[in-house]
Enzyme design. Structure first.
Site, PDB file in Angstrom:
ATOM      1  N   ILE A  79       5.354   2.050   7.457  1.00  0.00           N
ATOM      2  CA  ILE A  79       5.617   3.470   7.699  1.00  0.00           C
ATOM      3  C   ILE A  79       4.285   4.221   7.770  1.00  0.00           C
ATOM      4  CG2 ILE A  79       6.807   5.516   6.805  1.00  0.00           C
ATOM      5  CD1 ILE A  79       8.791   3.276   7.196  1.00  0.00           C
TER       6      ILE A  79
ATOM      7  N   PRO B 163       0.853  -1.191   0.000  1.00  0.00           N
ATOM      8  CA  PRO B 163       0.000   0.000   0.000  1.00  0.00           C
ATOM      9  C   PRO B 163       0.889   1.242   0.000  1.00  0.00           C
ATOM     10  CG  PRO B 163      -0.105  -1.137   2.119  1.00  0.00           C
ATOM     11  CD  PRO B 163       0.884  -1.886   1.282  1.00  0.00           C
TER      12      PRO B 163
ATOM     13  N   ASP C  18       5.961   2.154   2.188  1.00  0.00           N
ATOM     14  CA  ASP C  18       5.054   1.036   2.427  1.00  0.00           C
ATOM     15  C   ASP C  18       4.235   1.354   3.676  1.00  0.00           C
ATOM     16  OD1 ASP C  18       3.878  -1.361   3.138  1.00  0.00           O
ATOM     17  OD2 ASP C  18       5.622  -2.580   2.606  1.00  0.00           O
ATOM     18  N   HIS C  19       2.965   1.617   3.472  1.00  0.00           N
ATOM     19  CA  HIS C  19       2.139   2.058   4.591  1.00  0.00           C
ATOM     20  C   HIS C  19       1.842   0.928   5.580  1.00  0.00           C
ATOM     21  CE1 HIS C  19      -0.105   4.847   6.803  1.00  0.00           C
ATOM     22  NE2 HIS C  19      -0.967   5.281   5.905  1.00  0.00           N
ATOM     23  N   ARG C  20       2.252  -0.299   5.252  1.00  0.00           N
ATOM     24  CA  ARG C  20       2.107  -1.367   6.251  1.00  0.00           C
ATOM     25  C   ARG C  20       3.120  -1.176   7.373  1.00  0.00           C
ATOM     26  NH1 ARG C  20       3.200  -6.612   2.953  1.00  0.00           N
ATOM     27  NH2 ARG C  20       4.919  -5.257   2.351  1.00  0.00           N
TER      28      ARG C  20
END
Ligand code: CAO
Length: 551
Positions: free
Chosen positions: A527, A347, A523-525
């Site tokens: 950060i 994501p 990577d929003h998983r």
């Protein structure tokens, strides 16, 4: 208490190999519970126990070749029955069948489903007629599933060619053509349940096909009701020869028993892609379970383009004008796969900011003469790399990678940074090691060297591995900003666009400053926006005042 010896039943052939022991001494077994799995070149089948009780002796080992009557195990039953070998109940067993070529020979006496007049029928009907083929003696009165119809109307088949495949929970078996001819009608569909004697299809004998007067007449004619023998009569000796299948259609060559094959089919698992952990690579049910678990834990890791999402339709562009089609290079296709894999798995969030590099540029331009003397080119890149190294040190989350399917994070205790290089062959990302420990001059040298190696296709695999973060600079090309795709399994990437002079309000007036547009994708998983904001703000500050790089 009584002891019963269980022996190998009629297995429809001379010998078969014991490929798996399903029980151990001391195990309690029920009647019909599988004791061993045997496999010949034609079938794999579970041999069930004929008695319920406790296994007190196992008389076979894996790999042994056994024929009918060979002792398998001794079961201690609760009954008072005499200690004697148990007669095998054929009704629980796979069809015992004569080979088609020996069809004229009398069948086994216990194969009482076959009528004497059928056994006397010739394997190849003469005179040219349409004959029905029925489900042969399959060794059970229960219905079995028809899993595959191997022929279609109009097909010419030779004697012994497979017509359909049947499967019970104990075995899979092919029904071969009892004679050569042409399929003229099919009465069954895949997935239907059939029993011994049920009509499968009609076949025009070879003689009938050969004597057909004109091509039109050779087309499969609907069988006349009076020409189609009743199913029981159709079970000529050849037709009774149900050959257990050695493999599923399309899964041939795979070493697996019927129960495993059935499970694989139910879940649509391609057996050829599963590695077997059983003896000599045999596939076990556990292997299928693990295969499914692995697939579920990496749903989007598929290498196949667009797996699970609707495919983009292909258009015939030549309908609208002249076109030329060229083959893509390996590198190009690999990059495309990596990009898609990252885009589908990660994501992405991208944050933008401008770094004021007016002073940095003044310093860099002032160092150009020295750079020339040193034989290097001093572009903004070494400064950007150095600033990223400090920002990574200050924001260590950017130096991690997701592991164990998201259960843990790997924290890298080093700062290796990849640098995207645009080459005629495609995109390459050499990695500069220990950026935090190198001087601007050293970095300038490495940028030059690695970019050169990339363009000359001289990079070694090791020089493109181990990165924690990537910098992709389009500064020499142009643009105000772009969204770089994270180079997974890294979690962050910095996009650098072209620096330009812009008016900046200093609180009193607009002043001309050199601004460098930056875009940080992550990577929003791993950060969060806050982490991203701190990283980018810190980076902007570092590039705005390079004295901070030595802090
Ligand atoms: N703004 C303005 N000018 C810039 C700049 C920027 N952000 N970055 C570089 N420049 C200038 C350099 O200073 C140099 O000019 P001078 O010779 O006058 O100093 C000129 O552009 C050429 O630079 P360069 O490209 O030779 O060197 P570099 O260190 O900036 O970059 C490399 C090296 C390998 C990163 C670059 O050549 C490259 O290949 N970039 C493309 C990366 C890419 O394709 N990314 C996209 C990936 S996703 O598809």
């Amino acid at each position: 208490m009584a002891k019963q010896q269980i022996t190998v039943p009629d297995i429809g052939g001379a010998e078969a190999e014991v490929i798996e022991l399903l029980v151990a001494v001391g195990d309690e077994v029920g009647e019909e519970q599988g004791l061993v799995v045997m496999e010949s070149d034609k079938a794999s089948m579970e041999i069930p126990s004929t008695a319920a009780g406790v296994v007190v002796e196992l008389l076979v080992t894996e790999g042994q070749q056994l024929a009918e009557g060979a002792p398998l195990a001794v079961i201690e039953t609760a009954s008072e029955a005499a200690d004697e070998p148990a007669a095998r109940d054929d009704s629980a067993m796979v069809a015992a069948e004569p080979e088609p070529t020996t069809a004229a020979a009398p069948t086994e006496p216990e194969a009482d489903a076959i009528q004497p007049e059928q056994a006397a029928s010739p394997a190849t009907p003469t005179g040219g007629s349409v004959q029905g083929v029925a489900v042969p003696d399959i060794g059970t009165d229960d219905a079995v599933e028809l899993i595959e119809v191997c022929v279609k109307v109009g097909d010419t088949v030779g004697e012994g060619d497979s017509l359909v495949v049947l499967e019970s929970d104990k075995a899979s078996m092919e029904v071969p053509a009892p004679f050569a001819g042409e399929v003229s009608a099919i009465h069954v569909a895949e997935g239907s349940s059939v029993r011994q004697g049920d009509a499968l299809l009609d076949m025009k004998t070879a003689a009938a096909v050969a004597s057909a007067p004109a091509p039109a007449a050779a087309k499969p004619a609907p069988a006349e009701p009076e020409q189609r023998p009743a199913p029981a009569v159709a079970a000529a000796p050849g037709a009774t020869a149900a050959q257990p299948a050695s493999a599923d259609s399309g899964q041939a060559g795979v070493y697996a028993g019927p129960a495993v094959r059935k499970l694989a089919r139910e879940f649509g698992i391609p057996l050829a892609e599963v590695s077997g952990s059983g003896p000599r690579g045999r596939l076990l049910k556990e292997d299928l379970h693990q295969f499914v678990q692995r697939r579920l834990s990496q749903p989007a890791a598929s290498e196949t383009a667009g797996a699970g999402i609707p495919a983009i339709p292909e258009v015939d562009f030549s309908l609208f004008g002249e076109v030329e089609v060229t083959q893509r290079s390996k590198l190009d296709k690999l990059t495309a796969r990596n990009m898609q894999r990252s885009w589908l798995n990660v994501p992405h969030v991208t944050q933008y900011d401008d770094a004021d590099i007016t002073e940095l540029e003044a310093f860099r331009n002032g160092m150009k003469a020295e750079a020339e003397q040193r034989g290097v080119k001093l572009t903004p890149m070494p400064f950007i790399l150095k600033a990223c190294a400090v920002a990574l040190r200050d924001n260590p989350k950017f130096c991690t990678s997701v592991a164990d399917g998201g259960e843990s994070l790997v924290h890298k205790q080093y700062i290796h940074i990849g640098m995207a290089v645009d080459t005629p062959a495609g995109l390459l990302v050499p990695v500069i090691r220990d950026v935090d420990q190198k001087s601007i001059w050293q970095l300038a040298e490495e940028v030059l060297e690695l970019a050169g190696k990339a363009r000359d296709r001289k990079l070694k695999p090791g020089e493109m591995q181990g990165g924690c973060f990537t910098v992709s600079s389009l500064g020499n090309i142009g643009g105000n900003g772009f969204t770089p795709i994270v180079n997974a399994p890294e979690v962050g990437i910095l996009g650098v666009s072209r620096a330009g002079m812009k008016p900046v309000w200093d609180g009193h007036e607009f002043v001309a400053r050199k601004l460098l547009p930056l875009s940080l994708s992550y990577d929003h998983r791993v950060i969060n926006g806050g982490d991203g904001g701190r990283f980018l703000t810190g980076l902007v500050a570092l590039l705005g005042d390079i004295r901070r790089l030595i802090m």
